[in-house]
Design an enzyme around this catalytic site. Structure first.
Site, PDB file in Angstrom:
ATOM      1  CG  MET A  30      -1.873  -1.218   1.185  1.00 28.70           C
ATOM      2  SD  MET A  30      -3.430  -0.937   2.038  1.00 28.70           S
ATOM      3  CE  MET A  30      -2.844  -0.642   3.676  1.00 28.70           C
ATOM      4  CB  ALA A  32       3.725   4.560   3.330  1.00 31.55           C
ATOM      5  N   GLY A  36      11.190  -2.650   5.536  1.00 30.38           N
ATOM      6  CA  GLY A  36      10.453  -3.919   5.590  1.00 30.38           C
ATOM      7  C   GLY A  36       9.991  -4.314   4.195  1.00 30.38           C
ATOM      8  CG  HIS A  37       6.964  -2.016   2.221  1.00 29.46           C
ATOM      9  ND1 HIS A  37       6.893  -0.883   2.998  1.00 29.46           N
ATOM     10  CD2 HIS A  37       5.740  -2.595   2.263  1.00 29.46           C
ATOM     11  CE1 HIS A  37       5.667  -0.771   3.482  1.00 29.46           C
ATOM     12  NE2 HIS A  37       4.946  -1.792   3.064  1.00 29.46           N
ATOM     13  CG  ASP A 150       0.666  -6.991   8.275  1.00 28.72           C
ATOM     14  OD1 ASP A 150       0.146  -6.452   9.252  1.00 28.72           O
ATOM     15  OD2 ASP A 150       1.316  -6.370   7.417  1.00 28.72           O
ATOM     16  CD  GLN A 153      -1.910  -8.706   4.645  1.00 27.74           C
ATOM     17  OE1 GLN A 153      -2.745  -7.827   4.701  1.00 27.74           O
ATOM     18  NE2 GLN A 153      -0.663  -8.469   4.282  1.00 27.74           N
ATOM     19  CB  SER A 185       4.589  -0.432  11.119  1.00 32.97           C
ATOM     20  OG  SER A 185       3.305   0.077  10.825  1.00 32.97           O
TER      21      SER A 185
HETATM   22  O1  PAF Z   1      -0.078  -5.739   3.737  1.00 36.33           O
HETATM   23  C1  PAF Z   1      -0.504  -4.808   3.019  1.00 36.33           C
HETATM   24  O2  PAF Z   1       0.159  -3.795   2.810  1.00 36.33           O
HETATM   25  C2  PAF Z   1      -1.884  -4.925   2.404  1.00 36.33           C
HETATM   26  O3  PAF Z   1      -2.765  -5.551   3.261  1.00 36.33           O
HETATM   27  C3  PAF Z   1      -1.884  -5.609   1.018  1.00 36.33           C
HETATM   28  C4  PAF Z   1      -1.440  -7.058   1.135  1.00 36.33           C
HETATM   29  C5  PAF Z   1      -0.962  -4.856   0.077  1.00 36.33           C
HETATM   30  C6  PAF Z   1      -3.298  -5.590   0.432  1.00 36.33           C
HETATM   31  O4  PAF Z   1      -3.773  -4.297   0.245  1.00 36.33           O
END
Ligand code: PAF
Length: 280
Positions: A30, A32, A36-37, A150, A153, A185
């Site tokens: 999403m 930002a 981590g990403h 997450d 998730q 985060s």
């Molecule tokens: O983890 C996230 O950033 C969101 O939940 C995802 C998996 C991109 C879905 O919008």
């Protein structure tokens, strides 16, 4: 690196890659973006021929309107961070592109989507399943990468791809932490300097709790974690559950499962932070 906004253009580009039998890796985000990403992207680039990153703030997974409105949107900065990583495509669609019609699908994944975040954030995982399934249909990746921060998730997404027969391998990557232990985060940027100083108490307490977990029983460990964090008047534990890492069902005894994870949500001031730790 190419930035594409439509599913059609994305599919045209990826069709050419697939014609050459390229392995496609995908990191849904999403935006930002933080380290981590970027660690997910690193895994993705290393393990695939082509890395696709999506940036889309998905409205259907926000059960709180204020949270959606204030969610950081930093597309230019995100693209600048992705440029040197080896990511080949950034998919940044509009809400109209992803939801030309309201998505009326409701999913039921049983326990994994009902407990913890599922109970506290009604509709959240349904929205995640809606968007991630749409993104998987758009990208048709061989591999997809998600962060273990997450934790729930990932369990929901594994259940979803099974239920919908989506042929993608779900890869879970370890939590990236600041030097003081705080799990990275996008929400950390909302912490005031004072709260930012206090937030590492969450990770510190979780880690500490693993050292005496085998001697104390599960209830005692839960109480220790909750009481230690709640002692700080700026912190309030919303839940702390110790669960079977596969089924996400609460355990009563350390012998109840071979894979055991503690999942926590804490309000640090107004900011809702989540974290988790493996006991076994
Ligand atoms: O983890 C996230 O950033 C969101 O939940 C995802 C998996 C991109 C879905 O919008």
């Amino acid at each position: 690196m190419k930035i594409v906004n439509s599913i059609k253009e994305l599919k045209q580009n990826l069709a050419l890659e697939k014609q050459e039998n390229k392995l496609i890796g995908f990191v849904p985000t999403m935006g930002a973006l933080h380290e981590g990403h970027l660690s997910l992207v690193k895994h993705c680039v290393k393990e695939n021929d082509v890395c696709v990153v999506s940036i889309f703030v998905n409205p259907t997974q926000f059960n709180d309107k204020h949270d959606l409105e204030t969610y950081p949107r930093t597309l230019e900065k995100d693209c600048a961070l992705l440029e040197p990583t080896g990511c080949k495509y950034v998919f940044a669609p509009t809400a109209e592109e992803m939801y030309p019609e309201p998505d009326t699908r409701t999913f039921d994944f049983g326990t994994v989507s009902q407990v913890m975040e599922g109970a506290k954030r009604p509709g959240h995982f349904n929205g995640v399943a809606q968007i991630v399934s749409k993104l998987f249909y758009a990208v048709e990746p061989d591999n997809a990468y998600f962060g273990e921060k997450d934790f729930q998730q990932i369990a929901v997404i594994r259940a979803m791809v099974k239920q919908l027969n989506i042929p993608v391998k779900i890869n879970a990557c370890p939590i990236v932490r600041e030097a003081d232990g705080l799990a990275l985060s996008s929400r950390n940027t909302r912490l005031t300097p004072e709260l930012r100083q206090k937030a590492p108490l969450i990770a510190r307490t979780l880690k500490e709790s693993t050292t005496f977990a085998p001697d104390k029983n599960v209830r005692e460990v839960i109480d220790y974690v909750v009481n230690t964090i709640n002692k700080d008047s700026d912190m309030e534990v919303e839940y702390y559950e110790i669960v079977d890492g596969n089924t996400l069902e609460s355990i009563n005894d350390w012998s109840d499962a071979d894979y055991i994870v503690g999942c926590i949500t804490v309000y640090c001031g107004e900011v809702r932070l989540i974290d988790n730790i493996r006991y076994k």
